[in-house]
Motif scaffolding. Structure first.
Motif, short mmCIF file in Angstrom:
data_model
loop_
_atom_site.label_atom_id
_atom_site.label_comp_id
_atom_site.label_asym_id
_atom_site.label_seq_id
_atom_site.Cartn_x
_atom_site.Cartn_y
_atom_site.Cartn_z
N GLY A 245 0.85 -1.18 0.00
CA GLY A 245 0.00 0.00 0.00
C GLY A 245 0.88 1.23 0.00
O GLY A 245 2.10 1.14 0.10
N ARG A 246 0.25 2.37 -0.11
CA ARG A 246 1.01 3.63 -0.15
C ARG A 246 0.52 4.56 0.97
O ARG A 246 -0.65 4.57 1.34
N ASP A 247 1.46 5.33 1.47
CA ASP A 247 1.18 6.37 2.46
C ASP A 247 0.37 5.81 3.63
O ASP A 247 0.82 4.90 4.29
N ALA A 248 -0.86 6.29 3.87
CA ALA A 248 -1.61 5.85 5.05
C ALA A 248 -1.92 4.36 5.01
O ALA A 248 -2.08 3.72 6.06
N ALA A 249 -2.02 3.78 3.82
CA ALA A 249 -2.34 2.35 3.70
C ALA A 249 -1.11 1.46 3.81
O ALA A 249 -1.25 0.23 3.94
N ALA A 250 0.08 2.03 3.76
CA ALA A 250 1.30 1.23 3.62
C ALA A 250 1.49 0.23 4.76
O ALA A 250 1.65 -0.98 4.52
N TRP A 251 1.49 0.69 6.00
CA TRP A 251 1.76 -0.22 7.11
C TRP A 251 0.60 -1.17 7.41
O TRP A 251 0.84 -2.37 7.65
N PRO A 252 -0.67 -0.72 7.36
CA PRO A 252 -1.76 -1.69 7.54
C PRO A 252 -1.76 -2.79 6.47
O PRO A 252 -2.02 -3.96 6.78
N VAL A 253 -1.44 -2.44 5.22
CA VAL A 253 -1.39 -3.46 4.16
C VAL A 253 -0.20 -4.39 4.38
O VAL A 253 -0.30 -5.60 4.19
N LEU A 254 0.94 -3.83 4.81
CA LEU A 254 2.09 -4.69 5.06
C LEU A 254 1.79 -5.69 6.17
O LEU A 254 2.16 -6.86 6.10
N ARG A 255 1.10 -5.23 7.21
CA ARG A 255 0.72 -6.14 8.30
C ARG A 255 -0.19 -7.26 7.79
O ARG A 255 0.00 -8.43 8.12
N LEU A 256 -1.14 -6.91 6.93
CA LEU A 256 -2.03 -7.91 6.35
C LEU A 256 -1.24 -8.88 5.48
O LEU A 256 -1.47 -10.11 5.54
N ALA A 257 -0.31 -8.37 4.69
CA ALA A 257 0.50 -9.22 3.83
C ALA A 257 1.32 -10.22 4.66
O ALA A 257 1.43 -11.40 4.30
N ALA A 258 1.87 -9.75 5.77
CA ALA A 258 2.64 -10.64 6.64
C ALA A 258 1.75 -11.74 7.22
O ALA A 258 2.17 -12.90 7.33
N ARG A 259 0.53 -11.39 7.56
CA ARG A 259 -0.39 -12.40 8.09
C ARG A 259 -0.77 -13.42 7.03
O ARG A 259 -0.99 -14.60 7.34
N CYS A 260 -0.82 -12.97 5.78
CA CYS A 260 -1.22 -13.86 4.68
C CYS A 260 -0.04 -14.64 4.10
O CYS A 260 -0.24 -15.56 3.30
N GLY A 261 1.18 -14.24 4.47
CA GLY A 261 2.35 -14.94 3.97
C GLY A 261 2.76 -14.58 2.55
O GLY A 261 3.50 -15.32 1.91
N THR A 262 2.33 -13.41 2.05
CA THR A 262 2.75 -12.97 0.73
C THR A 262 4.03 -12.15 0.85
O THR A 262 4.48 -11.80 1.94
N GLY A 263 4.61 -11.79 -0.29
CA GLY A 263 5.70 -10.85 -0.30
C GLY A 263 5.22 -9.49 0.15
O GLY A 263 4.03 -9.15 0.05
N VAL A 264 6.13 -8.67 0.69
CA VAL A 264 5.78 -7.34 1.18
C VAL A 264 6.73 -6.31 0.59
O VAL A 264 7.83 -6.65 0.13
N ARG A 265 6.31 -5.04 0.62
CA ARG A 265 7.15 -3.97 0.09
C ARG A 265 7.05 -2.75 0.98
O ARG A 265 5.97 -2.44 1.50
N THR A 266 8.16 -2.08 1.15
CA THR A 266 8.20 -0.81 1.86
C THR A 266 9.21 0.08 1.17
O THR A 266 9.67 -0.22 0.07
N GLY A 267 9.57 1.18 1.79
CA GLY A 267 10.54 2.09 1.21
C GLY A 267 9.95 3.47 0.99
O GLY A 267 8.73 3.66 0.98
N VAL A 268 10.83 4.44 0.80
CA VAL A 268 10.42 5.82 0.64
C VAL A 268 9.48 6.00 -0.55
O VAL A 268 8.63 6.89 -0.55
N GLY A 269 9.63 5.13 -1.56
CA GLY A 269 8.73 5.22 -2.70
C GLY A 269 7.28 4.99 -2.35
O GLY A 269 6.38 5.44 -3.07
N ASP A 270 7.04 4.29 -1.23
CA ASP A 270 5.67 3.98 -0.81
C ASP A 270 5.23 4.78 0.41
O ASP A 270 4.06 5.18 0.52
N VAL A 271 6.13 4.98 1.35
CA VAL A 271 5.75 5.59 2.63
C VAL A 271 6.95 6.33 3.21
O VAL A 271 8.09 5.87 3.08
N THR A 272 6.71 7.47 3.82
CA THR A 272 7.81 8.26 4.39
C THR A 272 7.78 8.32 5.91
O THR A 272 8.55 9.04 6.52
N HIS A 273 6.88 7.54 6.53
CA HIS A 273 6.82 7.52 7.99
C HIS A 273 6.90 6.08 8.49
O HIS A 273 6.59 5.13 7.78
#
Length: 247
Positions: free
Chosen positions: A189-217
């Motif tokens: 996800g991006r910006d406000a959705a980035a960390w909630p989506v990453l948490r969901l991805a971790a629970r589902c066992g899929t690949g995850v993505r982060t970085g300044v390109g997606d979220v700055t906090h």
């Protein structure tokens, strides 16, 4: 111990200097940021190559030097670049640019919200470049990108990954991906959705993505100082959610 899901880092995305000091701009800064992110645990790197004036480009004179700089400085994980309208508005021009590359990335990001996505993806595969098929889900995305991906006959599932961009961490959207072609899945996800989506991805066992390109906090709301700090936070979240899933 390796994490059960890979962490990808988007080094710069559509960000620029106005988005803060954590955004790497020059090829050298991108290489340094990539090295630090990999040291923090990133398993692959996505970079948006830019001209000296900051414009995204698919020119071999822009893509090649960035990829070479990252490799020359020791970034040993898979390198990915986007192939999109932002870098080249003309569909025929995008195909010509891909054909002219002399230095190839390991992967390329193709947005299936764009009408020529399947043709672009096939051209990349023909050049030996693996494909991340981006499909936006939820929000204002509409059904067309997913329908376009489903209509594309994935003949090389080992070299194609579905990168689903979620507008919100909706488990129902993720559950619907089980009926898709048998390819690896990355959720982000991006910006406000980035960390909630990453948490969901971790629970589902899929690949995850982060970085300044997606979220700055960071997850606690503090501004991120670097891509490496974001990757470290992502790995901590993935490890915690994966442990809870296994319990």
């Amino acid at each position: 111990m390796p994490l059960p899901v890979p962490v990808s880092v988007s080094l710069n995305g559509s960000r620029n200097a106005a988005d803060g000091p954590a955004v790497p701009l020059s090829p050298r800064a991108l290489a340094e940021s990539a090295l630090a992110a990999v040291a923090a645990g990133a398993g692959e790197v996505l970079v948006h190559p830019r001209t000296p004036c900051g414009r995204e480009s698919l020119s071999p004179r822009v893509v090649g030097p960035v990829v070479e700089e990252l490799r020359r400085t020791g970034v040993g994980v898979a390198l990915s670049v986007p192939v999109s309208i932002a870098a080249e508005p003309d569909p025929a021009g995008r195909l010509e640019r891909i054909a002219s590359w002399t230095v190839l990335p390991d992967r390329a990001v193709v947005h299936f919200g764009q009408p020529d996505a399947a043709e672009l993806a096939q051209a990349l595969l023909a050049r030996g470049v693996a494909v991340d098929a981006v499909v936006p889900l939820g929000g204002a995305a509409g059904p067309e990108p997913l329908a376009r991906f489903l209509a594309w006959p994935v003949r090389e599932p080992g070299r194609v990954r579905l990168s689903a961009e979620l507008a919100a961490p909706d488990p129902a959207l993720v559950a619907g991906l089980r009926a898709l072609p048998p390819v690896p899945v990355l959720l982000y996800g991006r910006d406000a959705a980035a960390w909630p989506v990453l948490r969901l991805a971790a629970r589902c066992g899929t690949g995850v993505r982060t970085g300044v390109g997606d979220v700055t906090h960071l997850p606690d709301g503090r501004p991120a100082r670097s891509n490496a700090e974001l990757v470290a936070a992502a790995r901590e979240m993935v490890a915690r959610e994966s442990a809870a899933r296994a319990a």
